[in-house]
Design a protein around this motif. Structure first.
Motif, mmCIF file in Angstrom:
data_model
loop_
_atom_site.group_PDB
_atom_site.id
_atom_site.type_symbol
_atom_site.label_atom_id
_atom_site.label_comp_id
_atom_site.label_asym_id
_atom_site.label_seq_id
_atom_site.Cartn_x
_atom_site.Cartn_y
_atom_site.Cartn_z
ATOM 1 N N SER A 171 -1.327 -0.499 -4.337
ATOM 2 C CA SER A 171 -1.765 0.748 -3.727
ATOM 3 C C SER A 171 -3.310 0.876 -3.786
ATOM 4 C CB SER A 171 -1.119 2.139 -3.935
ATOM 5 O OG SER A 171 0.466 1.945 -3.545
ATOM 6 N N SER A 200 0.887 -1.304 0.081
ATOM 7 C CA SER A 200 0.082 -0.080 -0.080
ATOM 8 C C SER A 200 0.782 1.273 0.121
ATOM 9 C CB SER A 200 -0.924 -0.079 1.134
ATOM 10 O OG SER A 200 -1.454 1.395 1.439
ATOM 11 N N ALA A 201 2.058 1.284 0.672
ATOM 12 C CA ALA A 201 2.929 2.387 0.870
ATOM 13 C C ALA A 201 3.640 2.804 -0.487
ATOM 14 C CB ALA A 201 3.689 2.289 2.166
ATOM 15 N N LEU A 205 -6.494 1.764 -1.708
ATOM 16 C CA LEU A 205 -7.316 3.130 -1.849
ATOM 17 C C LEU A 205 -9.077 2.513 -1.753
ATOM 18 C CD1 LEU A 205 -5.034 4.854 -4.080
ATOM 19 C CD2 LEU A 205 -5.862 5.761 -1.669
ATOM 20 N N MET A 246 -5.994 8.121 6.357
ATOM 21 C CA MET A 246 -7.287 7.679 5.711
ATOM 22 C C MET A 246 -7.718 6.229 5.936
ATOM 23 S SD MET A 246 -6.455 6.659 1.835
ATOM 24 C CE MET A 246 -7.628 5.417 2.151
ATOM 25 N N SER A 266 -6.228 3.211 5.803
ATOM 26 C CA SER A 266 -5.871 2.052 4.972
ATOM 27 C C SER A 266 -4.991 1.179 5.568
ATOM 28 C CB SER A 266 -5.310 2.867 3.679
ATOM 29 O OG SER A 266 -4.247 1.724 3.045
ATOM 30 N N LEU A 299 3.059 4.857 -6.741
ATOM 31 C CA LEU A 299 3.373 6.211 -7.701
ATOM 32 C C LEU A 299 3.825 7.021 -6.708
ATOM 33 C CD1 LEU A 299 0.076 5.989 -9.894
ATOM 34 C CD2 LEU A 299 2.483 5.029 -10.295
HETATM 35 N N1 PFF Z 1 1.097 5.260 -0.670
HETATM 36 C C1 PFF Z 1 0.551 5.256 -1.959
HETATM 37 C C2 PFF Z 1 1.719 5.701 -2.701
HETATM 38 O O1 PFF Z 1 2.757 6.252 -2.358
HETATM 39 O O2 PFF Z 1 1.617 5.588 -3.991
HETATM 40 C C3 PFF Z 1 -0.765 5.813 -2.112
HETATM 41 C C4 PFF Z 1 -1.818 5.677 -1.377
HETATM 42 C C5 PFF Z 1 -2.197 4.235 -1.081
HETATM 43 C C6 PFF Z 1 -2.133 6.728 -0.319
HETATM 44 C C7 PFF Z 1 -3.105 4.006 -0.208
HETATM 45 C C8 PFF Z 1 -3.177 6.304 0.881
HETATM 46 C C9 PFF Z 1 -3.684 5.033 0.536
HETATM 47 F F1 PFF Z 1 -4.261 4.750 1.530
#
Ligand code: PFF
Length: 453
Positions: free
Chosen positions: A327, A25-26, A331, A239, A241, A29
């Protein structure tokens, strides 16, 4: 004996699954596409330093807080906040925090999918050798021509959203988990290879200087906000996640250790992206502040010129698409879980509706790069506005509230028990960071931006 062994394996695989999902998830992009271009737009070193400070002082304590809240309730973010609000005997308005997160995730997904669509298109471009021997000007022309075409952007955006919907509709299947397990290390290995290429360019040291030598005169109130927003965005914080993933975490896993691992891995990938991209920028006379196209205008130069560049390019973009998928599922999942649990939808239907709505909203981002490029609200295109609203406002506000909740509202016995830090000293440090430092930082950065400070 046999029983003991079995339970140990179970524990190991659960911890691994959590770390994999949360790292998936982290890392996305945000690290490879967004971090380099906003670093370029905000002047380099000083911005990076503020970003790193935000990761350490706000990101890690908050990630621990979110994981802990999820593990305590074992529910989706909206339910988590309901349950924990009751448990703490707090004002019922706290439960709206879950809503803020679900909405933010949804809005982020709308534009995330468009950009992930670019990465998907670049797999095909790399495969057909579009970058072979191309000059930086030709590579820029490929990118400009691509984003000027709404039809192409819509096609790739639709494909990516469809993939997200299918994966989430089937539940996060073993097959997908397995691909992520292989592809994240791949992405990492390919990046190391690309650092090798960056080292061979004339602009290597200039690139490193740009990235790591702080020039505080380039730092504005707004760039501090952008750096902080990026820490939230990149670590998927604010958020819910990480809260969802925390719900599956077994009791005996150290929340502190896993949070530090995830934040560390995420930061390393972002810094590697910078170490690769800025040397290419400087050795070809490009501009660091060329905006969201930066990665797509620089990396193909490496793929077009380095030994084995065709293969590296194809594999790199494939790995990037999978990192983006891991990711995007994070979301969309909070919204899907809410539709299933509170509105009685079946999982496929919940995915269909939330995916379609996010897809539709994404059209605003698609047109921001072509037909509506000159349509601006508050001086920003729809894409810029969505990005600002979510990363720089909604996530920090969500994070601020989560910090207050974990630090002030939740009973100390409960947080101490969940975190189970080896020494009470560590607990006090966490408590101080989450109760004072993180909320105060968000608060002052906001005041600074609106010009009160
Ligand atoms: N962290 C992901 C990224 O850096 O691409 C984007 C993201 C995913 C933001 C999940 C928030 C989330 F809950």
């Amino acid at each position: 004996m046999a029983e003991e062994k079995k339970s140990q394996q179970g524990e190991w695989s659960s911890r691994f699954a959590f770390i994999l999902a949360a790292t998936g998830s982290a890392v996305g992009l945000g690290n490879i596409w967004k971090f380099p271009y906003i670093t370029g737009e905000n002047g380099g070193g000083a911005f990076v330093l503020v970003y790193l400070l935000c990761v350490v002082l706000i990101g890690v304590p908050l990630m621990m807080a979110e994981t802990m809240l999820g593990r305590r309730s074992k529910e989706n973010p909206i339910h988590t906040m309901e349950i924990l609000t009751k448990e703490a005997g707090a004002d019922h308005n706290w439960q709206y925090l879950g809503w803020l997160g679900v909405t933010a995730g949804f809005l982020i997904l709308s534009y995330y999918s468009v950009i992930a669509g670019w990465a998907t298109a670049y797999v095909v471009k790399a495969f057909f050798g579009s970058f072979f021997g191309a000059t930086p000007q030709e590579i820029k022309a490929i990118f400009d021509g691509f984003v000027a075409s709404p039809i192409q952007l819509i096609f790739w955006h639709s494909l990516f959203m469809l993939a997200t919907m299918l994966i989430v509709a089937r539940g996060i299947e073993k097959g997908f988990e397995r691909s992520i397990r292989f592809l994240l290390p791949w992405l990492f290995a390919l990046m190391i290879l690309l650092v090798g290429y960056a080292m061979s360019t004339d602009g290597y040291f200039q690139g490193l200087n740009f990235l790591f030598k702080p020039d505080f005169s380039k730092l504005t109130a707004n760039s501090v906000l952008v750096a902080m927003g990026q820490a939230f965005f990149s670590l998927s914080l604010g958020m819910g996640s990480i809260m969802v993933y925390g719900a599956y975490l077994p009791k005996d896993v150290s929340i502190a250790k896993s949070s530090m691992f995830i934040a560390g891995a995420d930061t390393i990938v972002a810094l590697l992206a910078g170490i690769i991209i800025f040397p290419i920028v400087f050795s070809h006379g490009l501009h660091p502040n060329s905006g969201p196209g930066l990665v797509f205008e620089t990396l193909p130069i490496a793929f077009g010129n380095m030994f084995g560049g065709w293969l590296v390019g194809v594999l790199f973009f494939i790995a990037l698409v999978f990192a983006a998928l891991s990711s995007s599922i994070a979301l969309i999942e909070p919204a899907v879980a809410w539709l299933i649990e509170n509105q009685g939808y079946s999982r496929p239907k919940a995915c269909l509706y939330s995916g379609l709505l996010a897809w539709f909203l994404g059209l605003g981002t698609v047109f921001s790069f072509n037909a509506w490029a000159n349509f601006k609200l508050f001086g920003q295109t729809i894409f810029e506005l969505l990005d600002y609203l979510t990363a720089n406002l909604m996530l920090p506000i969500g994070g601020f509230c989560i910090a207050i909740f974990a630090g002030w509202i939740m009973k100390q016995d409960h947080s101490r028990h969940e975190l189970e830090l080896p020494d009470d000293k560590y607990y006090q440090v966490w408590k101080f960071l989450v109760s004072y430092v993180a909320p105060a930082a968000v608060f002052f950065v906001f005041l600074n931006v609106v010009g009160v400070l």
